[in-house]
Design an enzyme around this catalytic site. Structure first.
Site, PDB file in Angstrom:
ATOM      1  N   ASP A 112      -1.432 -10.094   8.095  1.00  0.00           N
ATOM      2  CA  ASP A 112      -1.287  -9.365   6.832  1.00  0.00           C
ATOM      3  C   ASP A 112      -0.245  -8.284   7.113  1.00  0.00           C
ATOM      4  O   ASP A 112      -0.531  -7.097   7.063  1.00  0.00           O
ATOM      5  CB  ASP A 112      -2.642  -8.761   6.423  1.00  0.00           C
ATOM      6  CG  ASP A 112      -2.606  -8.163   5.019  1.00  0.00           C
ATOM      7  OD1 ASP A 112      -1.542  -8.219   4.379  1.00  0.00           O
ATOM      8  OD2 ASP A 112      -3.643  -7.625   4.593  1.00  0.00           O
ATOM      9  N   ARG A 133       0.809  -1.219   0.000  1.00  0.00           N
ATOM     10  CA  ARG A 133       0.000   0.000   0.000  1.00  0.00           C
ATOM     11  C   ARG A 133       0.838   1.262   0.000  1.00  0.00           C
ATOM     12  O   ARG A 133       1.895   1.302   0.630  1.00  0.00           O
ATOM     13  CB  ARG A 133      -0.916  -0.003   1.228  1.00  0.00           C
ATOM     14  CG  ARG A 133      -2.075  -0.959   1.065  1.00  0.00           C
ATOM     15  CD  ARG A 133      -2.992  -0.976   2.275  1.00  0.00           C
ATOM     16  NE  ARG A 133      -4.120  -1.858   2.024  1.00  0.00           N
ATOM     17  CZ  ARG A 133      -4.044  -3.191   2.055  1.00  0.00           C
ATOM     18  NH1 ARG A 133      -2.913  -3.787   2.340  1.00  0.00           N
ATOM     19  NH2 ARG A 133      -5.112  -3.932   1.796  1.00  0.00           N
ATOM     20  N   HIS A 176      -0.916  -2.431  -4.360  1.00  0.00           N
ATOM     21  CA  HIS A 176      -0.270  -3.190  -5.438  1.00  0.00           C
ATOM     22  C   HIS A 176      -0.273  -2.450  -6.773  1.00  0.00           C
ATOM     23  O   HIS A 176      -0.574  -3.014  -7.826  1.00  0.00           O
ATOM     24  CB  HIS A 176      -0.921  -4.567  -5.568  1.00  0.00           C
ATOM     25  CG  HIS A 176      -0.743  -5.456  -4.365  1.00  0.00           C
ATOM     26  ND1 HIS A 176       0.359  -5.387  -3.533  1.00  0.00           N
ATOM     27  CD2 HIS A 176      -1.530  -6.453  -3.844  1.00  0.00           C
ATOM     28  CE1 HIS A 176       0.245  -6.298  -2.563  1.00  0.00           C
ATOM     29  NE2 HIS A 176      -0.891  -6.949  -2.722  1.00  0.00           N
ATOM     30  N   HIS A 183       2.958 -12.900  -5.877  1.00  0.00           N
ATOM     31  CA  HIS A 183       1.778 -13.064  -5.034  1.00  0.00           C
ATOM     32  C   HIS A 183       1.175 -14.464  -5.141  1.00  0.00           C
ATOM     33  O   HIS A 183      -0.063 -14.615  -5.203  1.00  0.00           O
ATOM     34  CB  HIS A 183       0.751 -11.987  -5.385  1.00  0.00           C
ATOM     35  CG  HIS A 183      -0.067 -11.509  -4.232  1.00  0.00           C
ATOM     36  ND1 HIS A 183      -0.991 -12.314  -3.599  1.00  0.00           N
ATOM     37  CD2 HIS A 183      -0.096 -10.332  -3.581  1.00  0.00           C
ATOM     38  CE1 HIS A 183      -1.556 -11.622  -2.626  1.00  0.00           C
ATOM     39  NE2 HIS A 183      -1.026 -10.419  -2.593  1.00  0.00           N
ATOM     40  N   GLU A 230       5.347 -12.806   0.636  1.00  0.00           N
ATOM     41  CA  GLU A 230       5.724 -11.826  -0.380  1.00  0.00           C
ATOM     42  C   GLU A 230       7.037 -11.156   0.037  1.00  0.00           C
ATOM     43  O   GLU A 230       7.072 -10.452   1.041  1.00  0.00           O
ATOM     44  CB  GLU A 230       4.622 -10.781  -0.517  1.00  0.00           C
ATOM     45  CG  GLU A 230       3.260 -11.388  -0.812  1.00  0.00           C
ATOM     46  CD  GLU A 230       2.106 -10.452  -0.444  1.00  0.00           C
ATOM     47  OE1 GLU A 230       2.128  -9.278  -0.854  1.00  0.00           O
ATOM     48  OE2 GLU A 230       1.187 -10.887   0.263  1.00  0.00           O
TER      49      GLU A 230
HETATM   50  C1  BGC Z   1      -2.165  -7.508   0.975  1.00  0.00           C
HETATM   51  C2  BGC Z   1      -3.577  -7.655   1.488  1.00  0.00           C
HETATM   52  C3  BGC Z   1      -4.496  -7.697   0.323  1.00  0.00           C
HETATM   53  C4  BGC Z   1      -4.088  -8.841  -0.576  1.00  0.00           C
HETATM   54  C5  BGC Z   1      -4.939  -8.860  -1.827  1.00  0.00           C
HETATM   55  C6  BGC Z   1      -1.860  -8.696   0.125  1.00  0.00           C
HETATM   56  O1  BGC Z   1      -0.567  -8.601  -0.371  1.00  0.00           O
HETATM   57  O2  BGC Z   1      -1.229  -7.381   2.018  1.00  0.00           O
HETATM   58  O3  BGC Z   1      -3.918  -6.611   2.362  1.00  0.00           O
HETATM   59  O4  BGC Z   1      -5.832  -7.803   0.690  1.00  0.00           O
HETATM   60  O5  BGC Z   1      -2.759  -8.721  -0.951  1.00  0.00           O
HETATM   61  O6  BGC Z   1      -5.338 -10.097  -2.175  1.00  0.00           O
END
Ligand code: BGC
Length: 361
Positions: free
Chosen positions: A260, A90, A115, A186, A325
Site C-alpha cells: 500500500d 492521506r 482520499h 481507484h 493509482e
Molecule cells: C489506500 C489504502 C486504503 C484504500 C481504501 C488506497 O488508495 O492507499 O490505504 O485503505 O485506498 O480502499
C-alpha cells in the site's frame, strides 16, 4: 438476470436515479475490437472493463456492482472504481496551508484524511455526455469550501476506450483561487477475471519502473523518507509475483498489511507521459501496462477488501484485486520536498493515465 444488451450484463435501469437533484445513469463504451466498459456518472465509477484473454474470451477485470445502490454503498468505504479527489491519498491530521490560510479537512482515517474525506469526488454526481461510442466526458464544478478545499474548481475528465484496447483517462481542471489538486482513479483490477469467488491477485506478475518508494508508518502515513527499493520486497524493476514477498517479515509490508505504497516513477521530465508498471495474469494471459504523466504510482493490493458480494454474485475477498493509482506523491502539504500539488488560479491542470490491455501466452 443478466441483461443481453451489453456484454457485461448490466441492466441500465438499475443505475437510473436522481441524487441531490442530479440524474444518474449507466454509460456503455465500446470499441471495434469488442471491448466494453460500463460506467456510472455517480463517482464516475468504472463498473466493468470487458477484456479478452489469450483465447479471445471476454471477462470483466475490475471489481463492480449490479446496482447504483451497491456501487454507492461500497465505494463509500472502499472507493471501488471511482475517481478520487480533489486530493488522493492521506493528508496528515487533515491540515494544509495554501498561501496565508490554513485549511482543515474531515478526518476519516484514524486522525488523518484519506482520499479527501467522505464527500470527495467519489460521492458526487458528474455531468456526463457521450459524444461517441468509445468516449465519455464527465464534468463537475467543485464549489469553494466543498469537502474543505478552497476554490471553485472546474473539473473535466474524458474516459476513452481506445481502438488499441486501452482505457485512457484525461483530467483537466481550473480554479478561481489557489488550491490543492491531485486526483486519481481507484479501479480494483483482477486480470484473471472477476468471479465467484474472485481469485487472489498474489499470482499476478508485476513490474514497476521505480528505483525508490515512499515508506509509511503504522497508520499508513508517509514518513517523508524516499527510500531505495534495492534489496527490498519493493524492488519490482524486474518481474515478480505480488505474492512472492508480500508476507515477508518486513516492517513496511506489516505497516501496509501488504503493498500500500507509493513508488517514485523513473522519469526524464516531471510530467512526461511515461511507462509506470506492467501487470500480468499468468492464468488468463491478460496483460496491463500503465502509463502516466504523474510522478507517483500507488500499488495497493486490496489488503482491506472484506469479501463482499458484487456484480452477478461475484465475491471480492482480501487481496482479490489490485489498484494502480497514478498521482502525485501523497501528503505533499506536509512534505515540502515532494513535488507540489498546488493548483494556482489561472493555471490549467492536466493529467493523463493509460491502462493498456493486451495478451501474452
Ligand atoms: C489506500 C489504502 C486504503 C484504500 C481504501 C488506497 O488508495 O492507499 O490505504 O485503505 O485506498 O480502499
Amino acid at each position: 438476470m443478466k441483461d443481453k444488451t451489453n456484454l457485461t450484463g448490466l441492466n441500465p435501469e438499475n443505475f437510473q436515479s436522481v441524487i441531490n437533484g442530479k440524474k444518474t445513469d449507466l454509460y456503455i463504451l465500446r470499441n471495434s475490437s469488442g471491448m466494453e466498459m460500463c460506467i456510472t456518472n455517480y463517482g464516475a465509477i468504472v463498473l466493468s472493463i470487458m477484456v479478452p484473454d489469450c483465447h479471445g474470451k471476454f471477462e470483466n477485470v475490475v471489481v463492480g456492482f449490479d446496482t447504483l445502490e451497491e456501487a454507492c454503498r461500497q465505494s463509500k468505504d472502499y472507493y471501488i472504481g471511482a475517481v478520487i479527489g480533489p486530493v488522493a491519498g492521506r493528508i496528515l491530521r487533515g491540515t494544509f496551508r495554501v498561501g496565508e490560510k490554513d485549511y482543515h479537512l474531515q478526518l476519516n482515517s484514524v486522525s488523518n484524511t484519506l482520499h479527501s474525506g467522505d464527500n470527495g469526488f467519489h460521492t458526487v454526481v458528474w455531468q456526463a455526455r457521450q459524444p461517441r461510442e468509445n468516449q465519455l466526458f464527465l464534468q463537475y464544478l467543485h464549489a469553494d469550501g466543498e469537502a474543505g478545499f478552497p476554490g471553485n474548481i472546474a473539473v473535466r475528465m474524458t474516459y476513452t476506450l481506445t481502438e488499441d484496447n486501452a482505457f485512457r483517462i484525461d483530467y483537466e481542471a481550473e480554479t478561481d483561487c489557489d488550491t490543492l489538486f491531485c486526483p486519481t482513479n481507484h479501479a480494483y483490477f483482477n486480470l484473471t477475471g472477476i468471479g465467484n469467488p474472485t481469485t487472489s491477485i498474489e499470482n499476478h506478475l508485476v513490474m514497476i519502473n521505480a528505483d525508490f518508494y515512499l515508506p509509511t508508518d503504522e497508520n499508513t502515513n508517509h514518513t517523508g523518507e524516499i527510500r531505495t527499493v534495492a534489496d527490498t520486497p519493493f524492488d519490482f524493476r524486474s518481474c515478480h509475483s505480488i505474492g512472492e514477498r508480500i508476507n515477508q517479515n518486513n516492517l513496511q509490508l506489516l505497516n501496509g498489511h501488504g503493498y500500500d505504497h507509493c513508488f517514485v516513477l523513473k522519469k526524464a521530465a516531471l510530467h512526461e507521459l511515461s511507462f509506470a508498471a506492467t501487470c500480468i495474469s499468468p492464468a488468463s494471459g491478460r496483460k496491463m501496462d500503465v502509463y502516466t504523466t504523474e510522478p507517483g504510482l500507488i500499488m495497493y493490493t486490496g489488503n482491506y477488501l472484506p469479501g463482499f458480494t458484487g456484480m452477478h454474485n461475484t465475491t471480492y475477498p482480501r487481496r482479490s484485486a489490485v489498484c494502480f493509482e497514478t498521482q502525485c506523491f501523497p501528503d505533499t502539504p506536509n512534505n515540502q520536498h515532494f513535488p507540489s500539488i498546488v493548483l494556482r488560479e489561472g493555471e490549467l491542470y492536466k493529467q493523463t493515465c493509460i491502462y493498456q490491455f493486451s495478451t501474452q501466452s
